[in-house]
Design a protein around this motif. Structure first.
Motif, PDB file in Angstrom:
ATOM      1  N   SER A 181      -5.360  -3.578   3.210  1.00  0.00           N
ATOM      2  CA  SER A 181      -4.796  -4.150   1.990  1.00  0.00           C
ATOM      3  C   SER A 181      -4.550  -5.648   2.124  1.00  0.00           C
ATOM      4  CB  SER A 181      -3.482  -3.444   1.632  1.00  0.00           C
ATOM      5  OG  SER A 181      -2.461  -3.761   2.567  1.00  0.00           O
ATOM      6  N   GLU A 196       5.598   5.299   0.895  1.00  0.00           N
ATOM      7  CA  GLU A 196       5.957   6.636   1.376  1.00  0.00           C
ATOM      8  C   GLU A 196       6.874   6.562   2.590  1.00  0.00           C
ATOM      9  OE1 GLU A 196       2.147   8.393   1.980  1.00  0.00           O
ATOM     10  OE2 GLU A 196       1.805   8.755  -0.172  1.00  0.00           O
ATOM     11  N   ALA A 197       6.689   5.575   3.446  1.00  0.00           N
ATOM     12  CA  ALA A 197       7.583   5.404   4.598  1.00  0.00           C
ATOM     13  C   ALA A 197       8.998   5.103   4.127  1.00  0.00           C
ATOM     14  CB  ALA A 197       7.066   4.284   5.497  1.00  0.00           C
ATOM     15  N   PRO A 250       0.834  -1.212   0.000  1.00  0.00           N
ATOM     16  CA  PRO A 250       0.000   0.000   0.000  1.00  0.00           C
ATOM     17  C   PRO A 250       0.864   1.255   0.000  1.00  0.00           C
ATOM     18  CG  PRO A 250      -0.103  -1.126   2.126  1.00  0.00           C
ATOM     19  CD  PRO A 250       0.607  -2.032   1.197  1.00  0.00           C
ATOM     20  N   GLN A 251       0.251   2.347  -0.393  1.00  0.00           N
ATOM     21  CA  GLN A 251       0.983   3.589  -0.608  1.00  0.00           C
ATOM     22  C   GLN A 251       1.695   4.078   0.649  1.00  0.00           C
ATOM     23  OE1 GLN A 251       1.490   4.897  -3.545  1.00  0.00           O
ATOM     24  NE2 GLN A 251       2.736   6.591  -2.736  1.00  0.00           N
ATOM     25  N   HIS A 252       1.096   3.893   1.820  1.00  0.00           N
ATOM     26  CA  HIS A 252       1.743   4.423   3.026  1.00  0.00           C
ATOM     27  C   HIS A 252       3.051   3.707   3.329  1.00  0.00           C
ATOM     28  CE1 HIS A 252      -0.422   0.988   4.906  1.00  0.00           C
ATOM     29  NE2 HIS A 252       0.535   1.036   5.817  1.00  0.00           N
ATOM     30  N   VAL A 253       3.191   2.480   2.848  1.00  0.00           N
ATOM     31  CA  VAL A 253       4.448   1.736   3.038  1.00  0.00           C
ATOM     32  C   VAL A 253       5.516   2.296   2.099  1.00  0.00           C
ATOM     33  CG1 VAL A 253       5.524  -0.544   2.895  1.00  0.00           C
ATOM     34  CG2 VAL A 253       3.197  -0.304   3.790  1.00  0.00           C
ATOM     35  N   ARG A 287      10.471   8.435   2.686  1.00  0.00           N
ATOM     36  CA  ARG A 287      10.848   9.387   3.735  1.00  0.00           C
ATOM     37  C   ARG A 287      12.139   8.947   4.412  1.00  0.00           C
ATOM     38  NH1 ARG A 287       5.331   9.096   4.910  1.00  0.00           N
ATOM     39  NH2 ARG A 287       5.764   7.702   6.673  1.00  0.00           N
ATOM     40  N   ALA A 317       5.964   0.321   9.096  1.00  0.00           N
ATOM     41  CA  ALA A 317       4.753   0.990   8.599  1.00  0.00           C
ATOM     42  C   ALA A 317       3.732  -0.024   8.106  1.00  0.00           C
ATOM     43  CB  ALA A 317       5.123   1.968   7.488  1.00  0.00           C
ATOM     44  N   ALA A 369       9.975   0.829   6.562  1.00  0.00           N
ATOM     45  CA  ALA A 369       8.774   0.560   5.765  1.00  0.00           C
ATOM     46  C   ALA A 369       8.062  -0.687   6.271  1.00  0.00           C
ATOM     47  CB  ALA A 369       9.154   0.393   4.294  1.00  0.00           C
ATOM     48  N   GLY A 419       0.535  -0.006  10.376  1.00  0.00           N
ATOM     49  CA  GLY A 419      -0.387   0.919   9.730  1.00  0.00           C
ATOM     50  C   GLY A 419      -1.701   0.248   9.368  1.00  0.00           C
TER      51      GLY A 419
END
Length: 367
Positions: A276, A52-53, A47-50, A56, A268, A265, A272
């Motif tokens: 998913s 993005e982690a 998923p996108q938040h992974v 970053r 996350a 990640a 998170g």
């Protein structure tokens, strides 16, 4: 030039590399585009938040040196929390969790740290095609596992849900494995790579949920299948504290930690949003239903994973499907002698590619 060392000669042919080579050669031949339903390669990433982690973390200047050799404590705590909340298992993150660069690596490491040269490792047949490589690297002897009454060895590999047979753990098998290991002094490894991908209202069943399991063995958890992170190479060994310690000690000698942003990640992913994981499972169940409907009347099964295991109709082989129908599936004999006459279909493809593959399979079976 000096001869190759005997340890290299012990290695079996790498099944998946050989399969990819045959498929690539067939794809290069003239004809309609080849459809590949042979590979178990997740078609959807994390998923996108992974992602993005990871981005970053990688943008920070302080993460590009060596990561802690044993991994981030926060990542160990995150997988321990998942085991507690999802599988009902309490593990000590400091003593009973090792972070590994993918669970395939741990298959090899376990054999090296658990078994002496010349001892016996029992493997499922049919079973994951890289298990024999672990036996070879450890200089051990490979024997196919049949039942606990006759089984004798230094270690046993189990795998549920199973690759390639897509079978979930039969009732009582983990309890029986623990009692047998206690009597025989044998180590047990349970490969839980597909643990979250179970169908028909089943719940994931961890080996470590059984009383006494952590006293006789370990379980492998992979971020590849539940979270679509196959290329990120991140997994865990959980359970027996001494085996976990041995694996970490071995890793201290062979590599210098896992890239810290990948570990962050992983945190996350584990801590998170989890929608998913269910979406992925449901997608594979829906595709499983489609394949089983197409194979009605043929001996076929799939209780979990992202595969369907089926018996090839008389007169039909995986090679025939590849060369004459331009459809690649995984031949069953590559997973063990008992897999001969069977084949594995991957559900880790797009719906469109799956439908095209099923159309070609239908033509091959029914004309």
């Amino acid at each position: 030039m000096r001869q190759r060392p005997a340890r290299m000669e012990r290695l079996p042919e790498q099944y998946f590399m050989a399969l990819l080579a045959r498929v690539a050669a067939a794809a290069a031949a003239e004809g309609e585009p080849l459809v590949d339903l042979g590979r178990g390669n997740p078609e959807v990433g994390p998923p996108q938040h992974v992602i993005e982690a990871l981005q970053r973390a990688a943008a920070r200047p302080d993460v590009h040196g060596y990561a802690p050799f044993a991994g981030l404590p926060e990542l160990k705590e995150a997988i321990a929390a998942r085991y507690r909340e999802v599988y009902g298992v309490e593990v000590d993150p400091a003593r009973e969790v090792a972070i590994v660069p993918g669970s395939k690596t741990a298959l090899m490491e376990f054999a090296i740290v658990a078994v002496e040269r010349g001892e016996t490792i029992l493997l499922p047949d049919p079973g994951y095609a890289d298990y024999p490589s672990a036996v070879a690297l450890a200089g051990a002897r490979r024997v196919s596992f049949t039942d606990f009454e006759s089984a004798q060895g230094a270690a046993l590999y189990l795998n549920f849900p199973s690759n390639p047979t897509a079978e979930c753990a039969p009732e009582g098998i983990f309890e029986e494995a623990v009692r047998w290991a206690e009597r025989s002094g044998t180590w047990v490894l349970h490969d839980f790579a597909y643990g979250d991908l179970v169908f028909d209202a089943r719940t994931p069943q961890s080996f470590l949920a059984v009383d006494g399991a952590r006293d006789v063995g370990v379980e492998l958890f992979s971020m590849s299948k539940s979270y679509g992170m196959a290329g990120w190479r991140l997994g865990f060994v959980l359970g027996h504290a001494e085996l976990v310690s041995r694996i970490e000690e071995l890793q201290d000698h062979v590599f210098a930690g896992i890239f810290r942003p990948v570990q962050e990640a992983g945190i996350a992913a584990l801590t998170g949003p989890q929608e998913s994981v269910e979406e992925r499972r449901a997608t594979y169940e829906r595709r499983r239903d489609r394949v089983l409907a197409e194979l009605r009347g043929i001996d076929a099964q799939s209780e979990g994973t992202f595969f369907v295991w089926f018996r090839l109709p008389d007169g039909l082989t995986a090679e025939t499907l590849l060369l004459e129908h331009r459809l690649a599936i995984a031949p069953g004999e590559g997973f063990g002698e008992r897999g001969r006459g069977f084949a594995r279909i991957s559900l880790a493809v797009t719906d469109e590619l799956l439908e095209l593959g099923l159309e070609r399979l239908r033509r091959a079976v029914h004309g």
